[in-house]
Design a protein around this motif. Structure first.
Motif, PDB file in Angstrom:
ATOM      1  N   UNK A 103      24.077   6.261 -41.641  1.00 44.34           N
ATOM      2  CA  UNK A 103      23.716   7.039 -40.462  1.00 44.34           C
ATOM      3  C   UNK A 103      22.776   6.162 -39.654  1.00 44.34           C
ATOM      4  N   UNK A 104      23.160   5.865 -38.433  1.00 45.06           N
ATOM      5  CA  UNK A 104      22.372   4.985 -37.574  1.00 45.06           C
ATOM      6  C   UNK A 104      21.936   5.772 -36.340  1.00 45.06           C
ATOM      7  N   UNK A 105      20.660   5.665 -36.018  1.00 46.07           N
ATOM      8  CA  UNK A 105      20.114   6.337 -34.838  1.00 46.07           C
ATOM      9  C   UNK A 105      19.436   5.266 -33.993  1.00 46.07           C
ATOM     10  N   UNK A 106      19.847   5.160 -32.723  1.00 46.33           N
ATOM     11  CA  UNK A 106      19.320   4.138 -31.830  1.00 46.33           C
ATOM     12  C   UNK A 106      18.687   4.803 -30.620  1.00 46.33           C
ATOM     13  N   UNK A 107      17.467   4.399 -30.310  1.00 45.41           N
ATOM     14  CA  UNK A 107      16.796   4.827 -29.085  1.00 45.41           C
ATOM     15  C   UNK A 107      17.207   3.837 -28.008  1.00 45.41           C
ATOM     16  N   UNK A 108      18.065   4.272 -27.086  1.00 44.98           N
ATOM     17  CA  UNK A 108      18.627   3.363 -26.090  1.00 44.98           C
ATOM     18  C   UNK A 108      17.601   2.884 -25.061  1.00 44.98           C
ATOM     19  N   UNK A 109      16.448   3.533 -25.010  1.00 42.86           N
ATOM     20  CA  UNK A 109      15.398   3.120 -24.081  1.00 42.86           C
ATOM     21  C   UNK A 109      14.300   2.361 -24.817  1.00 42.86           C
ATOM     22  N   UNK A 110      13.991   2.798 -26.026  1.00 47.15           N
ATOM     23  CA  UNK A 110      13.032   2.069 -26.840  1.00 47.15           C
ATOM     24  C   UNK A 110      11.581   2.417 -26.584  1.00 47.15           C
ATOM     25  N   UNK A 111      11.312   3.497 -25.857  1.00 48.47           N
ATOM     26  CA  UNK A 111       9.934   3.866 -25.555  1.00 48.47           C
ATOM     27  C   UNK A 111       9.361   4.783 -26.627  1.00 48.47           C
ATOM     28  N   UNK A 112      10.136   5.782 -27.034  1.00 48.24           N
ATOM     29  CA  UNK A 112       9.674   6.762 -28.016  1.00 48.24           C
ATOM     30  C   UNK A 112      10.005   6.300 -29.431  1.00 48.24           C
ATOM     31  N   UNK A 113       9.382   6.958 -30.400  1.00 45.86           N
ATOM     32  CA  UNK A 113       9.676   6.643 -31.794  1.00 45.86           C
ATOM     33  C   UNK A 113      10.107   7.899 -32.531  1.00 45.86           C
ATOM     34  N   UNK A 114      10.775   7.709 -33.633  1.00 45.00           N
ATOM     35  CA  UNK A 114      11.221   8.829 -34.441  1.00 45.00           C
ATOM     36  C   UNK A 114      11.658   8.333 -35.797  1.00 45.00           C
ATOM     37  N   UNK A 115      12.226   9.248 -36.594  1.00 41.78           N
ATOM     38  CA  UNK A 115      12.708   8.852 -37.911  1.00 41.78           C
ATOM     39  C   UNK A 115      13.821   9.776 -38.378  1.00 41.78           C
ATOM     40  N   UNK A 116      14.638   9.261 -39.280  1.00 44.94           N
ATOM     41  CA  UNK A 116      15.645  10.067 -39.964  1.00 44.94           C
ATOM     42  C   UNK A 116      14.916  10.715 -41.132  1.00 44.94           C
ATOM     43  N   UNK A 117      14.770  12.024 -41.105  1.00 45.28           N
ATOM     44  CA  UNK A 117      14.037  12.688 -42.175  1.00 45.28           C
ATOM     45  C   UNK A 117      14.961  13.197 -43.278  1.00 45.28           C
ATOM     46  N   UNK A 118      16.265  13.257 -43.023  1.00 44.44           N
ATOM     47  CA  UNK A 118      17.215  13.654 -44.052  1.00 44.44           C
ATOM     48  C   UNK A 118      18.615  13.757 -43.488  1.00 44.44           C
ATOM     49  N   UNK A 119      19.596  13.533 -44.353  1.00 47.44           N
ATOM     50  CA  UNK A 119      20.984  13.728 -43.940  1.00 47.44           C
ATOM     51  C   UNK A 119      21.868  13.895 -45.161  1.00 47.44           C
TER      52      UNK A 119
END
Length: 184
Positions: A103-119
Protein backbone atom coordinates in the motif's frame (compact mmCIF):
# COMPACT_ATOMS: atom_id res chain seq x y z
CA UNK A 1 9.06 16.97 -4.58
CA UNK A 2 6.30 14.48 -3.64
CA UNK A 3 6.84 12.43 -0.53
CA UNK A 4 5.11 9.29 0.57
CA UNK A 5 4.88 6.23 2.76
CA UNK A 6 4.36 2.57 2.03
CA UNK A 7 3.57 -0.58 3.93
CA UNK A 8 3.92 -4.17 2.78
CA UNK A 9 2.46 -7.52 3.68
CA UNK A 10 3.35 -10.94 2.40
CA UNK A 11 0.70 -13.41 1.25
CA UNK A 12 1.73 -17.06 1.17
CA UNK A 13 -1.49 -18.28 -0.46
CA UNK A 14 -0.97 -19.50 -4.04
CA UNK A 15 -4.64 -19.47 -5.02
CA UNK A 16 -6.06 -17.51 -7.93
CA UNK A 17 -7.75 -14.25 -6.94
CA UNK A 18 -11.43 -13.78 -7.69
CA UNK A 19 -11.89 -10.42 -5.95
CA UNK A 20 -9.86 -7.91 -3.90
CA UNK A 21 -10.97 -5.41 -1.27
CA UNK A 22 -8.74 -3.11 0.78
CA UNK A 23 -9.34 -1.44 4.16
CA UNK A 24 -7.13 1.56 4.95
CA UNK A 25 -6.53 3.92 7.84
CA UNK A 26 -4.36 6.91 6.99
CA UNK A 27 -3.70 10.07 8.97
CA UNK A 28 -3.01 13.15 6.87
CA UNK A 29 -3.88 16.82 7.20
CA UNK A 30 -4.93 17.45 3.58
CA UNK A 31 -6.43 14.44 1.78
CA UNK A 32 -6.69 16.33 -1.50
CA UNK A 33 -2.91 15.94 -1.91
CA UNK A 34 -2.93 12.16 -1.59
CA UNK A 35 -2.60 9.36 -4.12
CA UNK A 36 -3.41 5.97 -2.54
CA UNK A 37 -2.14 3.01 -4.57
CA UNK A 38 -2.26 -0.77 -4.13
CA UNK A 39 0.61 -2.66 -5.76
CA UNK A 40 0.34 -6.42 -6.28
CA UNK A 41 3.14 -8.99 -6.19
CA UNK A 42 3.53 -8.81 -9.99
CA UNK A 43 3.89 -4.98 -9.84
CA UNK A 44 0.32 -4.36 -11.04
CA UNK A 45 -0.73 -0.97 -9.66
CA UNK A 46 -4.29 0.17 -8.94
CA UNK A 47 -4.99 3.77 -7.94
CA UNK A 48 -7.48 3.62 -5.11
CA UNK A 49 -7.83 7.37 -4.58
CA UNK A 50 -6.34 10.20 -6.61
CA UNK A 51 -6.38 13.53 -4.78
CA UNK A 52 -9.86 13.51 -3.21
CA UNK A 53 -11.03 15.00 0.06
CA UNK A 54 -9.92 18.58 -0.54
CA UNK A 55 -8.68 20.09 2.74
CA UNK A 56 -10.26 17.30 4.82
CA UNK A 57 -8.22 15.04 7.04
CA UNK A 58 -7.61 11.30 7.13
CA UNK A 59 -8.97 8.06 5.71
CA UNK A 60 -10.74 6.31 8.60
CA UNK A 61 -11.90 2.71 8.12
CA UNK A 62 -12.11 3.26 4.38
CA UNK A 63 -13.03 0.16 2.34
CA UNK A 64 -12.10 0.13 -1.33
CA UNK A 65 -14.43 -2.31 -3.07
CA UNK A 66 -15.34 -2.52 -6.78
CA UNK A 67 -18.92 -3.37 -5.78
CA UNK A 68 -19.41 -0.33 -3.49
CA UNK A 69 -22.28 2.01 -4.40
CA UNK A 70 -20.32 5.26 -3.93
CA UNK A 71 -17.31 6.35 -5.97
CA UNK A 72 -14.36 7.57 -3.88
CA UNK A 73 -14.57 10.81 -5.88
CA UNK A 74 -18.08 11.36 -4.46
CA UNK A 75 -16.97 10.80 -0.86
CA UNK A 76 -15.72 13.24 1.73
CA UNK A 77 -12.90 13.02 4.25
CA UNK A 78 -12.43 10.95 6.35
CA UNK A 79 -14.09 8.56 3.83
CA UNK A 80 -15.51 6.20 6.44
CA UNK A 81 -17.39 3.35 4.76
CA UNK A 82 -17.18 1.56 1.39
CA UNK A 83 -16.12 3.29 -1.82
CA UNK A 84 -15.43 2.26 -5.40
CA UNK A 85 -11.77 3.05 -6.17
CA UNK A 86 -10.58 5.25 -9.02
CA UNK A 87 -9.23 2.23 -10.90
CA UNK A 88 -10.85 -1.18 -10.74
CA UNK A 89 -9.40 -3.75 -8.39
CA UNK A 90 -10.40 -6.34 -11.02
CA UNK A 91 -6.87 -5.73 -12.38
CA UNK A 92 -5.82 -8.37 -9.81
CA UNK A 93 -8.52 -10.91 -10.71
CA UNK A 94 -7.17 -14.12 -12.20
CA UNK A 95 -3.69 -13.62 -10.75
CA UNK A 96 -2.13 -15.67 -7.98
CA UNK A 97 -2.21 -14.09 -4.56
CA UNK A 98 1.21 -15.04 -3.25
CA UNK A 99 3.97 -12.50 -2.82
CA UNK A 100 4.48 -9.04 -1.41
CA UNK A 101 1.58 -6.57 -1.56
CA UNK A 102 2.25 -2.86 -1.02
CA UNK A 103 0.00 0.00 0.00
CA UNK A 104 1.65 3.21 -1.16
CA UNK A 105 0.47 6.69 -0.23
CA UNK A 106 2.05 9.71 -1.93
CA UNK A 107 1.56 13.37 -1.05
CA UNK A 108 1.66 14.93 -4.52
CA UNK A 109 2.42 18.37 -3.08
CA UNK A 110 4.75 17.37 -0.28
CA UNK A 111 3.76 20.08 2.20
CA UNK A 112 1.73 18.08 4.73
CA UNK A 113 2.71 14.91 6.54
CA UNK A 114 0.82 11.79 7.48
CA UNK A 115 1.14 8.07 8.04
CA UNK A 116 -0.42 4.72 7.22
CA UNK A 117 -1.83 3.66 10.57
CA UNK A 118 -3.27 0.33 9.39
CA UNK A 119 -4.53 -1.62 6.42
CA UNK A 120 -5.97 -5.00 5.51
CA UNK A 121 -6.31 -6.91 2.28
CA UNK A 122 -9.33 -9.14 1.63
CA UNK A 123 -8.80 -11.71 -1.10
CA UNK A 124 -11.71 -13.76 -2.40
CA UNK A 125 -10.99 -17.13 -3.94
CA UNK A 126 -13.37 -19.45 -5.79
CA UNK A 127 -15.12 -21.90 -3.46
CA UNK A 128 -13.77 -25.41 -3.51
CA UNK A 129 -15.81 -28.53 -3.04
CA UNK A 130 -14.36 -31.16 -0.79
CA UNK A 131 -13.74 -34.64 -2.06
CA UNK A 132 -15.83 -37.43 -0.51
CA UNK A 133 -14.68 -38.07 3.03
CA UNK A 134 -12.97 -34.68 3.39
CA UNK A 135 -14.20 -31.92 5.63
CA UNK A 136 -13.95 -28.24 4.81
CA UNK A 137 -11.89 -26.15 7.19
CA UNK A 138 -14.52 -24.56 9.41
CA UNK A 139 -17.23 -25.77 7.06
CA UNK A 140 -19.67 -25.47 9.94
CA UNK A 141 -20.34 -27.65 12.95
CA UNK A 142 -23.75 -29.34 13.10
CA UNK A 143 -25.56 -31.30 15.81
CA UNK A 144 -25.12 -35.04 15.59
CA UNK A 145 -28.29 -36.68 14.34
CA UNK A 146 -30.89 -37.06 17.07
CA UNK A 147 -28.65 -35.46 19.68
CA UNK A 148 -28.20 -31.99 21.12
CA UNK A 149 -25.22 -33.03 23.20
CA UNK A 150 -22.51 -33.34 20.54
CA UNK A 151 -21.39 -31.44 17.47
CA UNK A 152 -19.71 -32.84 14.38
CA UNK A 153 -18.32 -31.60 11.10
CA UNK A 154 -20.49 -32.30 8.07
CA UNK A 155 -19.21 -35.15 5.91
CA UNK A 156 -18.83 -32.96 2.86
CA UNK A 157 -19.03 -29.22 2.45
CA UNK A 158 -18.00 -26.24 0.39
CA UNK A 159 -15.35 -24.25 2.18
CA UNK A 160 -15.43 -20.56 2.96
CA UNK A 161 -13.74 -18.84 0.07
CA UNK A 162 -11.82 -15.89 1.43
CA UNK A 163 -8.94 -14.91 3.66
CA UNK A 164 -8.21 -11.64 5.38
CA UNK A 165 -4.61 -10.47 5.51
CA UNK A 166 -3.90 -7.78 8.05
CA UNK A 167 -1.06 -5.39 7.40
CA UNK A 168 0.70 -2.75 9.48
CA UNK A 169 -1.33 -1.48 12.42
CA UNK A 170 -4.11 -3.94 11.68
CA UNK A 171 -4.60 -4.98 15.29
CA UNK A 172 -6.34 -1.66 15.85
CA UNK A 173 -8.66 -2.07 12.87
CA UNK A 174 -12.27 -3.13 13.28
CA UNK A 175 -12.86 -6.82 12.77
CA UNK A 176 -15.36 -6.33 9.97
CA UNK A 177 -14.59 -9.71 8.42
CA UNK A 178 -14.34 -12.58 10.83
CA UNK A 179 -13.73 -15.43 8.42
CA UNK A 180 -10.32 -16.48 7.23
CA UNK A 181 -10.91 -20.04 6.18
CA UNK A 182 -9.84 -22.02 3.23
CA UNK A 183 -10.25 -25.27 1.40
CA UNK A 184 -10.34 -28.84 2.68
Amino acid sequence: NPTGASSTLTVADTKVIQDVEVLVNITHTYDGDLDVILIGPDATQVILSNNYGSGGDNFTNTWFDDEAATLISAGAAPFTGSFRPDAALTAFDGKTANGVWTLKVVDSVGVDTGSITGWSLRLLFPAESCAPGEVAANGGLVWTSGSKTALQWPAESVSTSYRVYRGQGASSLPNLLTGSNDSC
